[in-house]
Design a protein around this motif. Structure first.
Motif, PDB file in Angstrom:
ATOM      1  N   THR A  60       0.800  -1.225   0.000  1.00 49.26           N
ATOM      2  CA  THR A  60       0.000   0.000   0.000  1.00 49.26           C
ATOM      3  C   THR A  60       0.831   1.271   0.000  1.00 49.26           C
ATOM      4  O   THR A  60       0.301   2.370   0.009  1.00 49.26           O
ATOM      5  CB  THR A  60      -0.923   0.023   1.226  1.00 49.26           C
ATOM      6  N   GLY A  61       2.129   1.158   0.001  1.00 49.88           N
ATOM      7  CA  GLY A  61       2.945   2.374  -0.010  1.00 49.88           C
ATOM      8  C   GLY A  61       4.344   2.074  -0.495  1.00 49.88           C
ATOM      9  O   GLY A  61       4.714   0.921  -0.688  1.00 49.88           O
ATOM     10  N   LYS A  62       5.137   3.111  -0.668  1.00 53.08           N
ATOM     11  CA  LYS A  62       6.503   2.943  -1.144  1.00 53.08           C
ATOM     12  C   LYS A  62       7.376   2.520   0.029  1.00 53.08           C
ATOM     13  O   LYS A  62       7.850   3.359   0.800  1.00 53.08           O
ATOM     14  CB  LYS A  62       7.000   4.251  -1.759  1.00 53.08           C
ATOM     15  N   LEU A  63       7.573   1.215   0.164  1.00 52.62           N
ATOM     16  CA  LEU A  63       8.196   0.712   1.372  1.00 52.62           C
ATOM     17  C   LEU A  63       9.640   0.272   1.196  1.00 52.62           C
ATOM     18  O   LEU A  63      10.264  -0.176   2.133  1.00 52.62           O
ATOM     19  CB  LEU A  63       7.362  -0.452   1.928  1.00 52.62           C
ATOM     20  N   GLY A  64      10.157   0.343  -0.032  1.00 59.43           N
ATOM     21  CA  GLY A  64      11.576   0.048  -0.195  1.00 59.43           C
ATOM     22  C   GLY A  64      11.868  -1.356  -0.679  1.00 59.43           C
ATOM     23  O   GLY A  64      11.068  -2.277  -0.547  1.00 59.43           O
ATOM     24  N   LEU A  65      13.081  -1.484  -1.191  1.00 56.27           N
ATOM     25  CA  LEU A  65      13.502  -2.698  -1.880  1.00 56.27           C
ATOM     26  C   LEU A  65      13.659  -3.887  -0.944  1.00 56.27           C
ATOM     27  O   LEU A  65      13.181  -4.987  -1.227  1.00 56.27           O
ATOM     28  CB  LEU A  65      14.852  -2.414  -2.557  1.00 56.27           C
ATOM     29  N   GLY A  66      14.347  -3.665   0.159  1.00 55.48           N
ATOM     30  CA  GLY A  66      14.648  -4.767   1.079  1.00 55.48           C
ATOM     31  C   GLY A  66      13.391  -5.460   1.556  1.00 55.48           C
ATOM     32  O   GLY A  66      13.248  -6.679   1.488  1.00 55.48           O
ATOM     33  N   THR A  67      12.429  -4.646   2.020  1.00 58.01           N
ATOM     34  CA  THR A  67      11.193  -5.230   2.527  1.00 58.01           C
ATOM     35  C   THR A  67      10.389  -5.864   1.390  1.00 58.01           C
ATOM     36  O   THR A  67       9.636  -6.808   1.624  1.00 58.01           O
ATOM     37  CB  THR A  67      10.334  -4.172   3.243  1.00 58.01           C
ATOM     38  N   ALA A  68      10.572  -5.345   0.160  1.00 58.60           N
ATOM     39  CA  ALA A  68       9.884  -5.964  -0.981  1.00 58.60           C
ATOM     40  C   ALA A  68      10.345  -7.408  -1.175  1.00 58.60           C
ATOM     41  O   ALA A  68       9.534  -8.313  -1.427  1.00 58.60           O
ATOM     42  CB  ALA A  68      10.124  -5.153  -2.253  1.00 58.60           C
ATOM     43  N   TYR A  69      11.644  -7.624  -1.058  1.00 60.54           N
ATOM     44  CA  TYR A  69      12.158  -8.993  -1.204  1.00 60.54           C
ATOM     45  C   TYR A  69      11.640  -9.885  -0.077  1.00 60.54           C
ATOM     46  O   TYR A  69      11.231 -11.026  -0.309  1.00 60.54           O
ATOM     47  CB  TYR A  69      13.684  -9.003  -1.177  1.00 60.54           C
TER      48      TYR A  69
END
Lengths: 247, 93
Positions: A80-89
């Motif tokens: 739901t928001g721009k949470l960053g690359l690390g947490t995306a993985y």
């Protein structure tokens, strides 16, 4: 777990994690290229698209792709928001069903045509990780002027001196991992953002995982010019400093 | 041990060894004046050699940086091919 076999009988499944933010133009083409490469090499695959609420409609086009290629191939796990690359993985890893994970950029700088080479190398040497590198013979870059090349080599040299990473391209993020290996390494990482990718590979070597390298050609910024600001350089140096003291 | 700790360890070990040689706690099979001259020059020599090595790595790295003009052209063609194909299948590109 090495299925070294003739092409066409690879029994592994490869999950491509694609974090996206405003990739409405690139995503369909990338998925098309991925599907083509995997189909031509008869490889079982899936793409896990983690969209961080892109305002440009990335998720909508991802849903179209899902209808075209199937829900088993295109897995959508938006946030739901721009949470960053690390947490995306980390988020994507919860849904990965392959025994291998591929991470790559969504802007065509990382070309799917190299994936069969990655996979072959992994099988040949039973490697935990295979990483693409621009800095060894056979690799290269398009779209960089002299200044950019000097900065790039300088940054890599700094990383080599400070971290002894054991790989030729520390900042590269086109990699193939065994799924359980990636999970283990990520559980130990501490940094965020840019440095996250560096930390993964440095930690991997420090933890004794086997890493192979495949030379890749990196086409930077198909649309427009590549820009690198002073601020990013400072952040990079700080990132190296932090990594030196945590790994 | 972190990378930083390891570097510090090497640095202090080298310094300690240098000090032991300099103040005669460890013997060095050289004449006195040669020995002191050698030990005094050594750190600077190492520093400058390191600097030269860095410059060499940087220079060679930039000189031998691969170009991939063809890959760029191929990629543009592939993008066009992909878009054309996707449009026929109902994807809005």
């Amino acid at each position: 777990m090495s299925d070294f076999s003739a092409p066409g009988s690879n029994l592994n499944k490869y999950s491509v994690i694609l974090p996206t933010y405003n990739e409405r133009r690139n995503l369909p083409v990338l998925v098309w290229l991925l599907e083509k490469v995997f189909r031509e090499n008869q490889i079982d695959w899936e793409a896990i698209i983690v969209d961080d609420a892109s305002p440009d409609g990335t998720l909508e086009v991802a849903k179209q792709l899902q209808r075209l290629y199937g829900e088993d191939k295109i897995v959508l796990k938006p946030r739901t928001g721009k949470l960053g690359l690390g947490t995306a993985y980390i988020h994507a890893l919860n849904f990965v069903t392959g025994n291998f994970v591929i991470i790559m950029d969504a802007d065509f700088s990382h070309h799917p045509k190299y994936l069969p080479k990655f996979i072959r190398m992994q099988q040949l040497y039973s490697l935990d990780i295979v990483t693409g590198t621009r800095y060894i013979p056979g690799g290269g870059v398009h779209g960089w002027d002299l200044k950019r090349k000097v900065i790039s080599r300088g940054a890599n040299l700094l990383a080599k001196i400070a971290l002894w990473p054991g790989v030729s391209d520390v900042t590269g993020s086109f990699r193939l991992y065994k799924t359980n290996v990636l999970r283990t390494i990520i559980s130990h990482t501490q940094s965020k953002g840019y440095v996250f990718q560096m930390e993964i590979i440095v930690r991997a070597k420090a933890m004794g995982y086997t890493v192979g390298e495949v030379p890749i050609n990196f086409v930077d910024r198909v649309y427009g010019e590549s820009k690198l600001g002073g601020d990013e350089i400072v952040q990079y140096a700080k990132g190296i400093w932090d990594l030196m003291r945590s790994v | 041990m972190t990378r930083f700790n390891r570097l510090l360890t090497y640095f202090f070990s080298a310094t300690a060894l240098w000090t032991l040689f300099y103040f005669d706690f460890l013997p060095l099979p050289l004449d006195d004046d040669v020995k002191y001259y050698f030990l005094q020059v050594l750190p600077f020599w190492l520093l400058i050699s390191f600097g030269c090595w860095c410059l060499w790595q940087l220079g060679m790295g930039v000189y031998s940086f691969g170009e991939c003009e063809q890959d760029y052209r191929d990629l543009l063609l592939e993008i066009k091919m992909a878009k054309d194909d996707l449009r026929t299948k109902g994807i809005s590109v």
